[in-house]
Design an enzyme around this catalytic site. Structure first.
Site, PDB file in Angstrom:
ATOM      1  CB  CYS A 194      -2.901  -7.148  -1.176  1.00 35.07           C
ATOM      2  SG  CYS A 194      -1.693  -8.248  -0.542  1.00 35.07           S
TER       3      CYS A 194
ATOM      4  CG  HIS B  58      -2.720 -11.526   1.577  1.00 37.92           C
ATOM      5  ND1 HIS B  58      -3.078 -10.248   1.256  1.00 37.92           N
ATOM      6  CD2 HIS B  58      -3.851 -12.127   2.012  1.00 37.92           C
ATOM      7  CE1 HIS B  58      -4.356 -10.063   1.498  1.00 37.92           C
ATOM      8  NE2 HIS B  58      -4.845 -11.197   1.966  1.00 37.92           N
TER       9      HIS B  58
ATOM     10  CE  LYS C 154      -0.367  -8.686   2.448  1.00 40.67           C
ATOM     11  NZ  LYS C 154      -1.008  -7.359   2.517  1.00 40.67           N
TER      12      LYS C 154
ATOM     13  CG  ASP D  66       0.663  -4.322  -2.366  1.00 40.19           C
ATOM     14  OD1 ASP D  66       0.707  -3.097  -2.115  1.00 40.19           O
ATOM     15  OD2 ASP D  66      -0.050  -5.112  -1.713  1.00 40.19           O
ATOM     16  CG  ASN D  67      -2.320  -2.163  -3.469  1.00 45.60           C
ATOM     17  OD1 ASN D  67      -2.386  -3.326  -3.099  1.00 45.60           O
ATOM     18  ND2 ASN D  67      -2.335  -1.158  -2.597  1.00 45.60           N
TER      19      ASN D  67
ATOM     20  CG  ASP E 106      -2.093  -0.948   1.097  1.00 49.87           C
ATOM     21  OD1 ASP E 106      -2.107  -1.739   0.143  1.00 49.87           O
ATOM     22  OD2 ASP E 106      -2.982  -0.924   1.973  1.00 49.87           O
TER      23      ASP E 106
END
Ligand SMILES: *[C@@H]1O[C@H](CO)[C@@H](O)[C@H](O)[C@H]1NC(C)=O
Ligand SMILES: *[C@@H]1O[C@H](CO)[C@@H](O)[C@H](O)[C@H]1NC(C)=O
Ligand SMILES: *[C@@H]1O[C@H](CO)[C@@H](O)[C@H](O)[C@H]1NC(C)=O
Length: 539
Positions: free
Chosen positions: A121, A176, A174, A318-319, A84
């Site tokens: 994500c 995920h 992470k 990631d975004n 993020d």
């Protein structure tokens, strides 16, 4: 081999020594001693000569191999992913941010100025690991929540492919991408080690999501975090891996930080650097600076261990950022979870001392998250990079400044969708809201619809610059990103033929979509454990 040679020689010597010695045994012992010494010296020199010849030959052979295949040893790959992190949250886009380590790497490396990821994500991470667009994997909607869905096992993912090229492979941070069965978890999918958490977010100190503790070392729950801040836990583990790594083995270190995803938490030392800002922005910015410091430490460790001369380091967000949680994408339009550039155009650079022809420069070629898999494989010297996947090998573009290889990019295909062909971007539906069959929408949209479709400036840039935009008025919107990178002018009415052409391309991709992967929610039995432990589904 050299051991064998030595054994053969000494065996030979043993055979001959007694017969040689025999006639002299009856004469004086002085002579015998001299003779023995002579024989020993001869044998030793023979052995030494043999060893030298053997190793020289081996070196020649090694040289010949290197010359014939022209393939230098595969580089160490360090792939750092921030969570993020918004466009205006690094110092080379916004001088108010304190990110000296990242900026130094970015400025001496190659900044990828048009690098795209999915708006969220799990879809982005699924692309990074597989080389496919999210809609071809079945992870195009929402995000994985408490491991209710998983990256399907039918995909052979990046760490496994690098493992096949004899890389040592580690993930720190992470995951995920699912945990309903053990087979879905990192160490079963090609990582030698896993240190981190399975889910999408958690407390930075307690490492809990709600009541559930989620911190793991390989396949065991790791409960020795001592409430340490995750950015530094991950740094310490990464440094540890680097210090213990045998430099003659290529290293793949995947370092997806928890930072700078909400919840907003950081040691006060870092938020105090931004005490003139509102609390959210100050904390968030401090989180970015703490991550920057951690990355500086990782790079120092690489230097010290002698891994930095043959190193490829990639940093990627990631975004886009989420203003409600302190992250901004100014001057780009939109936020995380939108198909605007602000949600999908990532902070990204490549750093290498030795592998880039054009360092200290900026590339405006299109890059997509799916491209990293074939690009890394090519950098690693794999002969099998022309895979039938969505990602394209960009290694020559990045390392040699070769001609661009990507002219089309799919933003995501959800209920809404967007595609870029050359300089044109077509958007179907409302890019600010997630519509369509697979609702509900997450609360990613801050102060509502206007924020999601707006140009939102962080306080340190000046909130008077914020403009709230409207969603596109028609079913399809068209933007010329060369002339209008901030997506201010929908030109769909002026260019109906281009709209038609792009709709055709979009339909081509929509036809390749696969359904959202099946949900296998955590069973009651597992959720009662209050620890994130894989294994409630069979597959
Ligand atoms: C990067 O892209 C932005 C447009 O979004 C542009 O203003 C900027 O000039 C580009 N940087 C370089 C160095 O080309
Ligand atoms: C930590 O894990 C060990 C081994 O799994 C266990 O024996 C111990 O009780 C755990 N401690 C806490 C505080 O959960
Ligand atoms: C997509 O599929 C539909 C229905 O199967 C078909 O009519 C259409 O021609 C396809 N479009 C493209 C671009 O392949």
């Amino acid at each position: 081999m050299s051991q064998d040679t030595r054994d053969a020689r000494s065996g030979n010597a043993k055979k001959h020594v007694p017969t040689l010695l025999k006639p002299y045994q009856e004469e004086n012992t002085m002579k015998l001693k001299i003779q023995t010494l002579f024989v020993v010296i001869t044998v030793v020199s023979l052995v030494v000569t043999a060893v030298i010849l053997y190793s020289f030959n081996k070196q020649l052979h090694f040289f010949a191999l290197r010359l014939s295949s022209r393939s230098p040893s595969p580089p160490h790959i360090v792939f750092i992913v921030a969570d993020d992190l918004g466009w205006s949250d690094v110092s080379w886009h916004n001088p108010n941010m304190i990110t000296p380590n990242l900026e130094k790497l970015a400025r001496s490396g190659l900044i990828l100025n048009y690098s795209y990821v999915a708006p969220r994500c799990s879809p982005t991470r699924a692309s990074l690991m597989t080389g496919y667009y999210p809609h071809r994997i079945g992870l195009q909607y929402q995000v994985i929540n408490h491991g209710d869905r998983s990256l399907p096992l039918s995909f052979d993912i990046l760490p496994r492919k690098l493992k096949n090229l004899v890389y040592a492979t580690h993930i720190v941070g992470k995951w995920h991408l699912g945990l309903c069965s053990w087979k879905h978890t990192p160490t079963f999918r090609g990582f030698d080690s896993f240190f981190g958490y399975y889910s999408g977010r958690e407390d930075y100190y307690t490492h809990k999501i709600g009541k559930i503790y989620d911190f793991n070392f390989n396949t065991k729950v790791y409960n020795d975090t001592q409430q340490q801040y995750s950015t530094f836990l991950f740094r310490d583990r990464a440094v540890d891996i680097i210090q213990q790594h045998n430099p003659s083995v290529p290293l793949f270190l995947y370092l997806p930080f928890q930072a700078v995803h909400g919840t907003l938490q950081v040691p006060p030392k870092y938020s105090n650097m931004y005490s003139h800002l509102n609390r959210n922005r100050a904390t968030y910015s401090g989180m970015v600076t703490a991550m920057d410091e951690a990355i500086g430490d990782v790079v120092s460790a690489l230097e010290k261990r002698g891994l930095s001369d043959n190193l490829l380091l990639v940093f990627l967000s990631d975004n886009g950022g989420r203003p409600l949680k302190g992250g901004y994408n100014w001057p780009l339009r939109g936020i995380k979870n939108t198909l605007w550039e602000g949600g999908t155009r990532a902070v990204n650079f490549v750093y290498s001392k030795t592998l880039l022809k054009d360092s200290s420069s900026v590339s405006n070629h299109l890059m997509n998250a799916a491209d990293w898999l074939p690009t890394f494989l090519a950098a690693a010297g794999s002969k099998h990079v022309d895979l039938d996947i969505d990602g394209v090998n960009q290694w020559d573009v990045i390392s040699k400044g070769a001609q661009p290889v990507r002219s089309e990019h799919v933003y995501n295909i959800e209920g809404r969708a967007a595609i870029r062909v050359g300089k044109y971007k077509l958007i179907k539906g409302d890019p600010g809201f997630q519509l369509g069959e697979h609702q509900p929408v997450f609360d990613f949209i801050g102060r509502g619809r206007r924020t999601a479709n707006g140009w939102i400036a962080p306080e340190d840039i000046g909130s008077e610059k914020t403009r709230f935009g409207k969603p596109i008025a028609k079913r399809y919107g068209l933007f010329n990103l060369h002339e209008d990178p901030l997506e201010e002018h929908d030109i769909s009415e002026d260019f109906p033929d281009i709209v038609e052409k792009l709709i055709g391309r979009l339909h081509h991709h929509m036809n390749l979509s696969v359904p959202y992967v099946k949900s296998t929610p955590m069973t009651k039995e597992y959720s009662r454990l209050n620890v994130m432990i894989p294994g409630w589904c069979d597959e």
